[in-house]
Write a protein that holds these residues in place. Structure first.
Motif, PDB file in Angstrom:
ATOM      1  N   ALA A 296       0.826  -1.217   0.000  1.00 37.25           N
ATOM      2  CA  ALA A 296       0.000   0.000   0.000  1.00 37.25           C
ATOM      3  C   ALA A 296       0.851   1.254   0.000  1.00 37.25           C
ATOM      4  O   ALA A 296       0.387   2.321  -0.419  1.00 37.25           O
ATOM      5  CB  ALA A 296      -0.924  -0.004   1.218  1.00 37.25           C
ATOM      6  N   MET A 297       2.080   1.153   0.475  1.00 38.46           N
ATOM      7  CA  MET A 297       2.923   2.340   0.537  1.00 38.46           C
ATOM      8  C   MET A 297       3.415   2.774  -0.835  1.00 38.46           C
ATOM      9  O   MET A 297       3.876   3.901  -0.991  1.00 38.46           O
ATOM     10  CB  MET A 297       4.123   2.088   1.461  1.00 38.46           C
ATOM     11  CG  MET A 297       3.772   2.052   2.935  1.00 38.46           C
ATOM     12  SD  MET A 297       3.006   3.569   3.532  1.00 38.46           S
ATOM     13  CE  MET A 297       4.317   4.748   3.261  1.00 38.46           C
ATOM     14  N   GLY A 298       3.336   1.851  -1.828  1.00 36.32           N
ATOM     15  CA  GLY A 298       3.830   2.220  -3.154  1.00 36.32           C
ATOM     16  C   GLY A 298       3.144   3.460  -3.677  1.00 36.32           C
ATOM     17  O   GLY A 298       3.789   4.437  -4.099  1.00 36.32           O
ATOM     18  N   ALA A 299       1.816   3.466  -3.660  1.00 28.92           N
ATOM     19  CA  ALA A 299       1.059   4.612  -4.165  1.00 28.92           C
ATOM     20  C   ALA A 299       1.329   5.839  -3.317  1.00 28.92           C
ATOM     21  O   ALA A 299       1.438   6.962  -3.842  1.00 28.92           O
ATOM     22  CB  ALA A 299      -0.434   4.284  -4.176  1.00 28.92           C
ATOM     23  N   ALA A 300       1.445   5.670  -1.989  1.00 30.02           N
ATOM     24  CA  ALA A 300       1.670   6.811  -1.108  1.00 30.02           C
ATOM     25  C   ALA A 300       3.012   7.452  -1.390  1.00 30.02           C
ATOM     26  O   ALA A 300       3.138   8.685  -1.458  1.00 30.02           O
ATOM     27  CB  ALA A 300       1.583   6.365   0.365  1.00 30.02           C
ATOM     28  N   VAL A 301       4.044   6.614  -1.589  1.00 32.93           N
ATOM     29  CA  VAL A 301       5.379   7.155  -1.861  1.00 32.93           C
ATOM     30  C   VAL A 301       5.397   7.860  -3.211  1.00 32.93           C
ATOM     31  O   VAL A 301       5.971   8.940  -3.379  1.00 32.93           O
ATOM     32  CB  VAL A 301       6.433   6.039  -1.788  1.00 32.93           C
ATOM     33  CG1 VAL A 301       7.788   6.540  -2.281  1.00 32.93           C
ATOM     34  CG2 VAL A 301       6.541   5.507  -0.366  1.00 32.93           C
ATOM     35  N   ARG A 302       4.757   7.248  -4.201  1.00 32.97           N
ATOM     36  CA  ARG A 302       4.754   7.865  -5.531  1.00 32.97           C
ATOM     37  C   ARG A 302       3.974   9.169  -5.560  1.00 32.97           C
ATOM     38  O   ARG A 302       4.224  10.044  -6.402  1.00 32.97           O
ATOM     39  CB  ARG A 302       4.145   6.880  -6.549  1.00 32.97           C
ATOM     40  CG  ARG A 302       5.043   5.711  -6.891  1.00 32.97           C
ATOM     41  CD  ARG A 302       4.556   4.997  -8.154  1.00 32.97           C
ATOM     42  NE  ARG A 302       3.223   4.452  -7.986  1.00 32.97           N
ATOM     43  CZ  ARG A 302       2.955   3.232  -7.516  1.00 32.97           C
ATOM     44  NH1 ARG A 302       3.961   2.452  -7.169  1.00 32.97           N
ATOM     45  NH2 ARG A 302       1.715   2.814  -7.425  1.00 32.97           N
ATOM     46  N   SER A 303       3.023   9.324  -4.618  1.00 32.52           N
ATOM     47  CA  SER A 303       2.197  10.534  -4.637  1.00 32.52           C
ATOM     48  C   SER A 303       2.909  11.754  -4.082  1.00 32.52           C
ATOM     49  O   SER A 303       2.439  12.881  -4.244  1.00 32.52           O
ATOM     50  CB  SER A 303       0.913  10.289  -3.818  1.00 32.52           C
ATOM     51  OG  SER A 303       1.226  10.160  -2.440  1.00 32.52           O
ATOM     52  N   VAL A 304       4.040  11.562  -3.425  1.00 34.58           N
ATOM     53  CA  VAL A 304       4.765  12.687  -2.837  1.00 34.58           C
ATOM     54  C   VAL A 304       5.561  13.424  -3.920  1.00 34.58           C
ATOM     55  O   VAL A 304       6.220  12.793  -4.756  1.00 34.58           O
ATOM     56  CB  VAL A 304       5.717  12.200  -1.720  1.00 34.58           C
ATOM     57  CG1 VAL A 304       6.539  13.358  -1.168  1.00 34.58           C
ATOM     58  CG2 VAL A 304       4.916  11.529  -0.607  1.00 34.58           C
ATOM     59  N   ASP A 305       5.477  14.732  -3.888  1.00 34.06           N
ATOM     60  CA  ASP A 305       6.286  15.559  -4.798  1.00 34.06           C
ATOM     61  C   ASP A 305       7.664  15.710  -4.180  1.00 34.06           C
ATOM     62  O   ASP A 305       7.951  16.664  -3.456  1.00 34.06           O
ATOM     63  CB  ASP A 305       5.625  16.927  -4.996  1.00 34.06           C
ATOM     64  CG  ASP A 305       6.406  17.799  -5.976  1.00 34.06           C
ATOM     65  OD1 ASP A 305       7.371  17.288  -6.600  1.00 34.06           O
ATOM     66  OD2 ASP A 305       6.060  18.984  -6.080  1.00 34.06           O
ATOM     67  N   TRP A 306       8.516  14.729  -4.436  1.00 33.75           N
ATOM     68  CA  TRP A 306       9.827  14.709  -3.776  1.00 33.75           C
ATOM     69  C   TRP A 306      10.695  15.882  -4.208  1.00 33.75           C
ATOM     70  O   TRP A 306      11.580  16.303  -3.458  1.00 33.75           O
ATOM     71  CB  TRP A 306      10.540  13.391  -4.080  1.00 33.75           C
ATOM     72  CG  TRP A 306       9.838  12.223  -3.440  1.00 33.75           C
ATOM     73  CD1 TRP A 306       9.054  11.310  -4.060  1.00 33.75           C
ATOM     74  CD2 TRP A 306       9.845  11.881  -2.053  1.00 33.75           C
ATOM     75  NE1 TRP A 306       8.558  10.409  -3.169  1.00 33.75           N
ATOM     76  CE2 TRP A 306       9.040  10.727  -1.905  1.00 33.75           C
ATOM     77  CE3 TRP A 306      10.447  12.428  -0.916  1.00 33.75           C
ATOM     78  CZ2 TRP A 306       8.825  10.117  -0.684  1.00 33.75           C
ATOM     79  CZ3 TRP A 306      10.249  11.816   0.290  1.00 33.75           C
ATOM     80  CH2 TRP A 306       9.443  10.677   0.433  1.00 33.75           C
ATOM     81  N   ALA A 307      10.417  16.387  -5.377  1.00 39.29           N
ATOM     82  CA  ALA A 307      11.223  17.528  -5.828  1.00 39.29           C
ATOM     83  C   ALA A 307      11.032  18.736  -4.927  1.00 39.29           C
ATOM     84  O   ALA A 307      11.914  19.606  -4.823  1.00 39.29           O
ATOM     85  CB  ALA A 307      10.860  17.887  -7.269  1.00 39.29           C
ATOM     86  N   ALA A 308       9.875  18.786  -4.240  1.00 35.15           N
ATOM     87  CA  ALA A 308       9.610  19.916  -3.344  1.00 35.15           C
ATOM     88  C   ALA A 308      10.172  19.699  -1.951  1.00 35.15           C
ATOM     89  O   ALA A 308      10.054  20.568  -1.088  1.00 35.15           O
ATOM     90  CB  ALA A 308       8.095  20.145  -3.265  1.00 35.15           C
ATOM     91  N   THR A 309      10.779  18.530  -1.724  1.00 30.97           N
ATOM     92  CA  THR A 309      11.366  18.243  -0.411  1.00 30.97           C
ATOM     93  C   THR A 309      12.865  18.457  -0.463  1.00 30.97           C
ATOM     94  O   THR A 309      13.454  18.559  -1.561  1.00 30.97           O
ATOM     95  CB  THR A 309      11.061  16.791   0.001  1.00 30.97           C
ATOM     96  OG1 THR A 309      11.863  15.916  -0.812  1.00 30.97           O
ATOM     97  CG2 THR A 309       9.581  16.455  -0.155  1.00 30.97           C
ATOM     98  N   PRO A 310      13.529  18.507   0.679  1.00 29.46           N
ATOM     99  CA  PRO A 310      15.001  18.653   0.678  1.00 29.46           C
ATOM    100  C   PRO A 310      15.719  17.505  -0.033  1.00 29.46           C
ATOM    101  O   PRO A 310      16.889  17.665  -0.409  1.00 29.46           O
ATOM    102  CB  PRO A 310      15.347  18.680   2.164  1.00 29.46           C
ATOM    103  CG  PRO A 310      14.103  19.170   2.844  1.00 29.46           C
ATOM    104  CD  PRO A 310      12.980  18.610   2.052  1.00 29.46           C
ATOM    105  N   LEU A 311      15.034  16.366  -0.271  1.00 29.70           N
ATOM    106  CA  LEU A 311      15.710  15.242  -0.932  1.00 29.70           C
ATOM    107  C   LEU A 311      15.811  15.437  -2.432  1.00 29.70           C
ATOM    108  O   LEU A 311      16.687  14.840  -3.085  1.00 29.70           O
ATOM    109  CB  LEU A 311      14.955  13.933  -0.632  1.00 29.70           C
ATOM    110  CG  LEU A 311      14.867  13.497   0.833  1.00 29.70           C
ATOM    111  CD1 LEU A 311      14.180  12.146   0.933  1.00 29.70           C
ATOM    112  CD2 LEU A 311      16.244  13.445   1.470  1.00 29.70           C
ATOM    113  N   GLY A 312      14.911  16.235  -3.000  1.00 30.48           N
ATOM    114  CA  GLY A 312      14.920  16.414  -4.445  1.00 30.48           C
ATOM    115  C   GLY A 312      14.294  15.221  -5.138  1.00 30.48           C
ATOM    116  O   GLY A 312      13.829  14.276  -4.506  1.00 30.48           O
ATOM    117  N   PRO A 313      14.270  15.198  -6.465  1.00 24.86           N
ATOM    118  CA  PRO A 313      13.647  14.100  -7.221  1.00 24.86           C
ATOM    119  C   PRO A 313      14.391  12.789  -6.990  1.00 24.86           C
ATOM    120  O   PRO A 313      15.611  12.776  -6.835  1.00 24.86           O
ATOM    121  CB  PRO A 313      13.756  14.561  -8.674  1.00 24.86           C
ATOM    122  CG  PRO A 313      14.873  15.538  -8.682  1.00 24.86           C
ATOM    123  CD  PRO A 313      14.855  16.223  -7.361  1.00 24.86           C
ATOM    124  N   PRO A 314      13.690  11.679  -6.946  1.00 25.25           N
ATOM    125  CA  PRO A 314      14.332  10.382  -6.680  1.00 25.25           C
ATOM    126  C   PRO A 314      15.463  10.049  -7.636  1.00 25.25           C
ATOM    127  O   PRO A 314      16.416   9.371  -7.249  1.00 25.25           O
ATOM    128  CB  PRO A 314      13.168   9.394  -6.809  1.00 25.25           C
ATOM    129  CG  PRO A 314      11.956  10.197  -6.463  1.00 25.25           C
ATOM    130  CD  PRO A 314      12.213  11.566  -6.997  1.00 25.25           C
TER     131      PRO A 314
END
Length: 531
Positions: A14-32
């Motif tokens: 279930a976490m797959g969809a949740a992780v993919r839904s995060v805009d990681w580019a807007a976080t300090p980690l940047g795009p995956p």
């Protein structure tokens, strides 16, 4: 565009969809796609296992976690915790976990067992326990950039152990309380005082339909809740308050209940309700024993009252006579002491005071036989010494009557004499009208069943207004005091009571000689010589 490794890592669960839904580019980690290899490897490990795992990376320790860890977050924190700083998500417990975080940032892994954390994760502040390990995550340059948290929640196990321990402590304290209802309730209240799981706020007992509070104010519990719990014999709940029926074993149709308040940091769930029923079972077991003892003692007290009236307080319809019997402070109101005053021809009075070794119903039964035999013998022989001789012979046939002591006397107001004999009994006294005391120390012999020769007797002159005072050794024997000093104390009391009526003398003697209560039965006979 997401890299193939990221799609592969987030495809499962279930976490797959949740992780993919995060805009990681807007976080300090940047795009995956730009994540460093160590972070990619840690995330793939995290999302590829069902064991609770958390990965944090970067200066804010940005959070990535799997399904197992999501359950520990509760409904308040997920999914907002994904991509958020660790300190912000766990702000309420940050002071507790920050030292472990700082250890990891210094390159040292940590291990914590059953750490207590008060979390706000499901709409309320909740006491939780966790066993977890923080390990440093190193970047390609060897610097610590994050941490790997492998955790398991041990709340259920810790709380269960705590409740089992509290039940064990409750059982031992209830057992130590003994067969007393008040002590049992007090022990339960003290054991559960301010408990993390349950606090006893009220206990009610009574006949069916007539409950009354024996602990705690009734105002704290809704009457309708109490009525419903008693009527249905089921646990009733109002907020954090539980009203639990007590499963008392049928004793005079009694019923009871406990009012228990749940601790503020634990949910009121099925496990807590089960714990409440176990507490009620333990208290009910102790109360059943106490109520049974109370009933048995009540029955024995009623028996002892009947025996006392029948055997220890014979009717004395003679002017100038006062009699008293005070049982030992052991419980039953019967024992081995007795007295009797019998009318004899010519206006004379036969007076007997005796003391049989022992206490309780068996001694009382033997005492009753001795008293009846003494009266019959005194009425037949018309003299104290032959009466005691006959009582000697009777006592030898009565097991348990060995070594009983007796004072037997005949008061003849017309002749102005008091004739007496003593079988090992404390001396009687004559309080004269002039305030002097004559101790009757003549005609002394051994206790019953010991003597084989005829008993001697002695005669003392008495005048109108003189008072003959007899007692058993319960009035005289006290630990730490010898008989001589006790007799002197009794003499001083009698001198101070000269001129008083017999009832006042009897009461004054008892009050003055036994102010702290007697550990032995005590009988007193006061007979004023009438003119």
């Amino acid at each position: 565009m997401r890299s193939p490794w990221f799609l592969r890592a987030t495809a499962r669960g279930a976490m797959g969809a949740a992780v993919r839904s995060v805009d990681w580019a807007a976080t300090p980690l940047g795009p995956p796609a730009a994540w460093p290899l160590p972070l990619r490897a840690a995330v793939e490990l995290c999302l590829g296992t069902e064991f609770p795992v958390l990965v944090t990376w970067g200066p804010e320790l940005t959070m990535i976690y799997n399904d197992g860890y999501r359950e520990m977050l509760g409904t308040d924190k997920h999914p907002g915790a994904l991509g958020s700083p660790l300190a912000a998500v766990w702000a309420e417990v940050w002071d507790a976990i920050e030292p472990s975080v700082r250890e990891v940032e210094a390159g040292r892994p940590t291990w914590v067992v059953d750490q207590r954390l008060v979390m706000h994760r499901s709409g309320f502040d909740e006491e939780t326990f966790f066993t977890y390990s923080y390990s440093p995550l190193l970047d390609v340059d060897g610097q610590v950039r994050g941490l790997l948290d492998i955790a398991t929640e041990s709340t259920a196990q810790v709380v269960e152990r705590r409740r089992v321990g509290q039940l064990s402590l409750l059982q031992s304290r209830l057992q130590a309380a003994g067969p007393d209802v008040g002590a049992v309730v007090a022990a339960a209240a003290a054991t559960l005082a301010d408990g993390p799981d349950l606090t006893l706020v009220g206990a009610a007992l009574g006949p069916r339909g007539g409950l009354r509070w024996v602990h705690g104010p009734a105002d704290d519990v809704d009457a309708a809740l109490v009525e419903r719990a008693a009527r249905t014999a089921t646990v009733q709940q109002a907020g954090r308050l539980l009203v639990v029926p007590l499963p008392l074993v049928a004793i005079d149709d009694r019923e009871g209940l406990l009012a228990l308040r749940a601790g503020a940091l634990r949910p009121v769930d099925d496990q807590l309700r089960t714990f409440a029923r176990l507490v009620a079972d333990a208290v009910a077991g102790a109360l059943t024993g106490a109520l049974r003892h109370e009933r048995e003692v009540g029955m024995l007290e009623r028996v002892s009252d009947v025996l006392q009236r029948a055997m220890l307080e014979p009717p004395v319809d003679r002017p100038g006579v006062a009699t008293r019997y005070v049982p030992a402070t052991r419980g039953l109101a019967v024992g081995g002491d007795w007295y009797d005053v019998a009318d004899l021809p010519g206006g004379r009075a036969g007076i007997v005071v005796g003391d049989l070794v022992g206490h309780g119903l068996e001694s009382a039964s033997r005492m009753g036989q001795l008293r009846s035999a003494a009266r019959a013998l005194l009425l037949r022989t018309d003299a104290p010494a032959p009466a005691v001789d006959g009582l000697d012979a009777f006592a030898r046939t009565l097991p348990g009557a060995e070594y009983a002591t007796v004072h037997c006397g005949v008061l003849d107001p017309a002749a102005g004499t008091y004739t007496y004999t003593s079988a090992g009994h404390p001396p009687a006294a004559v309080l004269r009208t002039d305030g002097t005391v004559t101790w009757l120390t003549g005609a002394r012999g051994t206790p019953l069943t010991v003597a084989r020769e005829p008993r001697p007797h002695d005669v003392v002159a008495v005048a109108a207004g003189d008072v003959v005072v007899l007692c058993t050794d319960g009035l005289l024997e006290r630990r730490g005091s010898d008989l001589r000093s006790r007799l002197a104390a009794l003499e001083r009391l009698l001198v101070g009571l000269v001129g008083a009526d017999p009832d006042a003398i009897a009461d004054g003697v008892l009050a003055g000689m036994t102010p702290e209560g007697s550990l032995d039965d005590t009988a007193v006979v006061v007979h004023r010589v009438e003119g």
